[in-house]
Design a protein around this motif. Sequence first.
Motif, PDB file in Angstrom:
ATOM      1  N   ARG A 150       0.677  -1.077   0.069  1.00  0.00           N
ATOM      2  CA  ARG A 150      -0.167  -0.017   0.161  1.00  0.00           C
ATOM      3  C   ARG A 150       0.888   1.170   0.011  1.00  0.00           C
ATOM      4  O   ARG A 150       0.401   2.218  -0.273  1.00  0.00           O
ATOM      5  CB  ARG A 150      -0.992   0.070   1.102  1.00  0.00           C
ATOM      6  N   HIS A 151       2.186   0.886   0.484  1.00  0.00           N
ATOM      7  CA  HIS A 151       2.948   2.170   0.236  1.00  0.00           C
ATOM      8  C   HIS A 151       3.810   2.316  -1.113  1.00  0.00           C
ATOM      9  O   HIS A 151       4.963   3.175  -1.137  1.00  0.00           O
ATOM     10  CB  HIS A 151       4.195   1.847   1.646  1.00  0.00           C
ATOM     11  N   ALA A 152       3.469   1.467  -1.961  1.00  0.00           N
ATOM     12  CA  ALA A 152       4.362   1.455  -3.216  1.00  0.00           C
ATOM     13  C   ALA A 152       4.457   2.902  -3.763  1.00  0.00           C
ATOM     14  O   ALA A 152       5.699   3.311  -4.320  1.00  0.00           O
ATOM     15  CB  ALA A 152       3.725   0.593  -4.463  1.00  0.00           C
ATOM     16  N   GLY A 153       3.344   3.582  -3.837  1.00  0.00           N
ATOM     17  CA  GLY A 153       3.599   5.118  -4.340  1.00  0.00           C
ATOM     18  C   GLY A 153       4.445   6.078  -3.558  1.00  0.00           C
ATOM     19  O   GLY A 153       5.105   7.030  -4.175  1.00  0.00           O
ATOM     20  N   ALA A 154       4.728   5.880  -2.334  1.00  0.00           N
ATOM     21  CA  ALA A 154       5.720   6.394  -1.728  1.00  0.00           C
ATOM     22  C   ALA A 154       7.225   5.957  -1.766  1.00  0.00           C
ATOM     23  O   ALA A 154       8.217   6.675  -1.243  1.00  0.00           O
ATOM     24  CB  ALA A 154       5.421   6.413   0.042  1.00  0.00           C
ATOM     25  N   ILE A 155       7.321   5.056  -2.455  1.00  0.00           N
ATOM     26  CA  ILE A 155       8.894   4.540  -2.758  1.00  0.00           C
ATOM     27  C   ILE A 155       9.310   5.041  -4.026  1.00  0.00           C
ATOM     28  O   ILE A 155       8.808   4.716  -5.127  1.00  0.00           O
ATOM     29  CB  ILE A 155       8.943   2.864  -2.735  1.00  0.00           C
ATOM     30  N   ALA A 156      10.298   5.609  -3.834  1.00  0.00           N
ATOM     31  CA  ALA A 156      11.131   6.306  -4.881  1.00  0.00           C
ATOM     32  C   ALA A 156      12.140   5.404  -5.603  1.00  0.00           C
ATOM     33  O   ALA A 156      12.304   5.339  -6.782  1.00  0.00           O
ATOM     34  CB  ALA A 156      12.051   7.711  -4.555  1.00  0.00           C
ATOM     35  N   ALA A 157      13.039   4.799  -4.983  1.00  0.00           N
ATOM     36  CA  ALA A 157      13.819   3.627  -5.354  1.00  0.00           C
ATOM     37  C   ALA A 157      14.182   2.625  -4.394  1.00  0.00           C
ATOM     38  O   ALA A 157      14.223   2.693  -3.250  1.00  0.00           O
ATOM     39  CB  ALA A 157      14.997   4.413  -5.933  1.00  0.00           C
ATOM     40  N   VAL A 158      14.667   1.478  -4.893  1.00  0.00           N
ATOM     41  CA  VAL A 158      15.241   0.573  -4.167  1.00  0.00           C
ATOM     42  C   VAL A 158      16.564   0.460  -4.675  1.00  0.00           C
ATOM     43  O   VAL A 158      16.712  -0.066  -5.948  1.00  0.00           O
ATOM     44  CB  VAL A 158      14.507  -0.669  -4.268  1.00  0.00           C
ATOM     45  N   ALA A 208      21.690  -6.413   2.158  1.00  0.00           N
ATOM     46  CA  ALA A 208      20.666  -5.174   2.722  1.00  0.00           C
ATOM     47  C   ALA A 208      20.405  -4.438   1.393  1.00  0.00           C
ATOM     48  O   ALA A 208      21.225  -4.394   0.555  1.00  0.00           O
ATOM     49  CB  ALA A 208      21.365  -4.384   3.899  1.00  0.00           C
ATOM     50  N   LEU A 209      19.334  -3.644   1.426  1.00  0.00           N
ATOM     51  CA  LEU A 209      18.811  -2.780   0.508  1.00  0.00           C
ATOM     52  C   LEU A 209      18.620  -1.526   1.087  1.00  0.00           C
ATOM     53  O   LEU A 209      18.319  -1.240   2.397  1.00  0.00           O
ATOM     54  CB  LEU A 209      17.527  -3.305  -0.251  1.00  0.00           C
ATOM     55  N   TYR A 210      18.757  -0.177   0.161  1.00  0.00           N
ATOM     56  CA  TYR A 210      18.381   1.022   0.729  1.00  0.00           C
ATOM     57  C   TYR A 210      17.015   1.189   0.097  1.00  0.00           C
ATOM     58  O   TYR A 210      16.722   0.847  -1.224  1.00  0.00           O
ATOM     59  CB  TYR A 210      19.052   2.099   0.161  1.00  0.00           C
ATOM     60  N   ILE A 211      15.931   1.564   0.689  1.00  0.00           N
ATOM     61  CA  ILE A 211      14.516   1.983   0.463  1.00  0.00           C
ATOM     62  C   ILE A 211      14.706   3.469   0.191  1.00  0.00           C
ATOM     63  O   ILE A 211      14.638   4.083   1.406  1.00  0.00           O
ATOM     64  CB  ILE A 211      13.342   1.398   0.912  1.00  0.00           C
ATOM     65  N   VAL A 212      14.438   4.354  -0.618  1.00  0.00           N
ATOM     66  CA  VAL A 212      14.487   5.675  -0.758  1.00  0.00           C
ATOM     67  C   VAL A 212      12.867   6.100  -1.157  1.00  0.00           C
ATOM     68  O   VAL A 212      12.484   5.846  -1.887  1.00  0.00           O
ATOM     69  CB  VAL A 212      15.336   6.200  -2.047  1.00  0.00           C
ATOM     70  N   LEU A 213      12.421   6.816  -0.064  1.00  0.00           N
ATOM     71  CA  LEU A 213      11.198   7.339   0.111  1.00  0.00           C
ATOM     72  C   LEU A 213      10.859   8.609  -0.587  1.00  0.00           C
ATOM     73  O   LEU A 213      12.131   9.291  -0.696  1.00  0.00           O
ATOM     74  CB  LEU A 213      10.702   7.244   1.189  1.00  0.00           C
TER      75      LEU A 213
END
Length: 167
Positions: free
Chosen positions: A137-145, A157-162
């Motif tokens: 439900r937060h897919a629209g708030a994620i800019a990049a992975v 590990a991964l960075y999730i950029v919001l």
Amino acid sequence: MASVRPLRAIRPVAAAKIAPATLPPPGTPKVRVLPVRAVPPPKPEPRKVPQPGVTLDGGWDKRLARGMIIPDATIDLHGHTLHSAHDLLDAALDRAIRRGDRVILLVTGKPPRPESERPHARGAIRAAIGDWLAASRHAGAIAAVRGAHPRHGGQGALYIVLRRPRG
């Protein structure tokens, strides 16, 4: 022009005979009827999902690649089942978005090695992360992975950029 012959002989098309009953009465205006094409329904607009090939601006990508970004939050999924890891990720993303965080470090564990005897036994959470984030439900708030720098866990590990909050 009298000596010119066509390359292929084309047979003249025979005029179609129209029954006199279908002809319009004399003096009526000629109306051209065009065939109606079925218009397909509009396609639903796809949700914006972070794509691996989509880049942030150059500054973000450089700082992430060099490990110069300090994550605002860390989510560690070690020791969780698939179900509990999914629930933890969803709750943590919700908290991070409400706080206005920009970068989250998601620790998933290293992917299975190619020479591993049981590749299915390791990396189940890591393999599911992309699908979870895309369907979230937060897919629209994620800019990049992006993959994390070795100082933050490297392949594990991964960075999730919001996205920046609007308003």
